[in-house]
Write a protein that holds these residues in place. Structure first.
Motif, short mmCIF file in Angstrom:
data_model
loop_
_atom_site.label_atom_id
_atom_site.label_comp_id
_atom_site.label_asym_id
_atom_site.label_seq_id
_atom_site.Cartn_x
_atom_site.Cartn_y
_atom_site.Cartn_z
N UNK A 91 3.47 10.39 6.16
CA UNK A 91 4.26 9.59 7.10
C UNK A 91 3.48 9.29 8.37
N UNK A 92 2.81 10.31 8.90
CA UNK A 92 2.02 10.12 10.12
C UNK A 92 0.92 9.08 9.92
N UNK A 93 0.25 9.16 8.76
CA UNK A 93 -0.85 8.23 8.49
C UNK A 93 -0.35 6.82 8.24
N UNK A 94 0.84 6.71 7.65
CA UNK A 94 1.44 5.39 7.43
C UNK A 94 1.80 4.74 8.77
N UNK A 95 2.40 5.53 9.66
CA UNK A 95 2.74 5.02 10.99
C UNK A 95 1.49 4.60 11.74
N UNK A 96 0.48 5.47 11.70
CA UNK A 96 -0.75 5.21 12.44
C UNK A 96 -1.45 3.95 11.95
N UNK A 97 -1.50 3.78 10.63
CA UNK A 97 -2.18 2.60 10.10
C UNK A 97 -1.45 1.31 10.47
N UNK A 98 -0.13 1.31 10.37
CA UNK A 98 0.63 0.10 10.71
C UNK A 98 0.48 -0.23 12.21
N UNK A 99 0.49 0.81 13.04
CA UNK A 99 0.30 0.60 14.49
C UNK A 99 -1.10 0.08 14.79
N UNK A 100 -2.08 0.64 14.08
CA UNK A 100 -3.46 0.24 14.32
C UNK A 100 -3.70 -1.22 13.95
N UNK A 101 -3.10 -1.67 12.84
CA UNK A 101 -3.24 -3.07 12.43
C UNK A 101 -2.73 -4.01 13.52
N UNK A 151 4.56 19.57 4.16
CA UNK A 151 3.37 19.24 4.94
C UNK A 151 2.77 17.93 4.46
N UNK A 152 2.70 17.75 3.14
CA UNK A 152 2.15 16.53 2.58
C UNK A 152 2.98 15.31 3.01
N UNK A 153 4.29 15.46 2.96
CA UNK A 153 5.19 14.37 3.37
C UNK A 153 4.96 14.00 4.83
N UNK A 154 4.81 15.02 5.67
CA UNK A 154 4.59 14.79 7.10
C UNK A 154 3.27 14.06 7.34
N UNK A 155 2.21 14.51 6.65
CA UNK A 155 0.89 13.90 6.82
C UNK A 155 0.91 12.43 6.37
N UNK A 180 0.86 -1.19 0.00
CA UNK A 180 0.00 0.00 0.00
C UNK A 180 0.89 1.24 0.00
N UNK A 181 0.77 2.06 -1.05
CA UNK A 181 1.60 3.26 -1.18
C UNK A 181 0.71 4.50 -1.12
N UNK A 182 0.95 5.35 -0.15
CA UNK A 182 0.17 6.58 -0.05
C UNK A 182 0.61 7.59 -1.12
N UNK A 183 -0.37 8.22 -1.73
CA UNK A 183 -0.11 9.11 -2.85
C UNK A 183 0.32 10.51 -2.40
N UNK A 184 1.20 11.09 -3.19
CA UNK A 184 1.58 12.50 -2.99
C UNK A 184 0.39 13.37 -3.40
N UNK A 185 0.04 14.31 -2.54
CA UNK A 185 -1.02 15.28 -2.85
C UNK A 185 -0.35 16.58 -3.30
N UNK A 186 -0.34 16.81 -4.59
CA UNK A 186 0.41 17.94 -5.14
C UNK A 186 -0.22 19.29 -4.83
N UNK A 187 -1.47 19.30 -4.43
CA UNK A 187 -2.10 20.56 -4.05
C UNK A 187 -1.67 21.03 -2.66
N UNK A 188 -1.00 20.14 -1.90
CA UNK A 188 -0.53 20.50 -0.57
C UNK A 188 0.92 20.93 -0.63
N UNK A 189 1.34 21.74 0.32
CA UNK A 189 2.74 22.07 0.51
C UNK A 189 3.53 20.76 0.62
#
Length: 206
Positions: free
Chosen positions: A43-53, A37-41, A25-34
């Motif tokens: 990464x945070x969501x990737x960490x959270x999802x793996x921890x949640x599983x 900021x996009x990279x940080x978001x 599962x690869x999270x997509x770059x959101x080009x409309x975001x800084x």
């Protein structure tokens, strides 16, 4: 590597991990975001999802094993559950398994977890066991309102994707859910679901 699904938030591929079938599962770059900021978001969501599983698995809820997390690529390699999504099963089987789905959602909520994307495609039957997948929108929450949103979504899915069997499936789901969370919490959540539905009807009328 084979593309299985292109989503708004991530792309899903079938791959291999140490000779075992796996999902990437690869999270997509959101080009409309800084960019930073996009990279940080992501990464945070990737960490959270793996921890949640992993957290959810500790509560006895079947989920895919996490094999590898790459924060630079904001990707997760996890076990492929080689069964069939509940969505694709015969109607009688969906009705039957709705009770087990209700129990699994009850366990999530009882342990303070909102799934955030409860669809019949995110439950997979494999070797007579129902697995829960896709925790990309999940969050830690003990708020009854959040749990009611979960229930409202699965009810909508049953009503739209499985309209012919909606009534018995929803009845079985609620039976399973109530058996885990107890009568008092069940009454509170179903009351909130009704409240959400009534607000929706009012908004449509206006």
């Amino acid at each position: 590597m084979k593309l299985l699904k292109k989503g708004a938030e991530a792309d899903i591929y079938q791959t291999k991990w140490q000779n075992s079938k796996a999902i990437l599962k690869i999270r997509k770059i959101k080009r409309y975001r800084n960019f930073s900021l996009d990279s940080k978001i992501r990464k945070q969501r990737t960490i959270k999802e793996s921890q949640m599983l992993s957290l959810v698995k500790s509560y006895g809820i079947p989920t895919p094993l996490v094999y590898f997390v790459n924060l630079d690529k904001t990707s997760i390699i996890m076990q492929e559950i080689s069964g069939k999504p509940i969505h694709d099963l015969p109607e009688r089987k969906i009705i039957e398994l709705s009770k087990e789905i209700g129990k699994l959602v009850g366990k999530l909520h009882k342990n303070g977890i909102m799934h955030g994307d409860l669809t019949t495609s995110n439950f997979i039957l494999f070797q007579n066991k129902v697995y829960v997948i896709d925790f990309g929108l999940s969050q830690i929450s003990i708020k009854p309102e959040d749990h009611a949103v979960d229930l409202r979504l699965i009810k909508e899915i049953l009503n739209s994707a499985h309209a012919k069997i909606m009534i018995p499936s929803w009845k079985n789901f609620l039976y399973g859910y109530k058996s885990i969370v107890g009568d008092a919490y069940y009454r509170k959540i179903t009351k909130l679901v009704s409240d959400i539905e009534s607000r929706g009807r009012y908004a449509q009328v206006v």
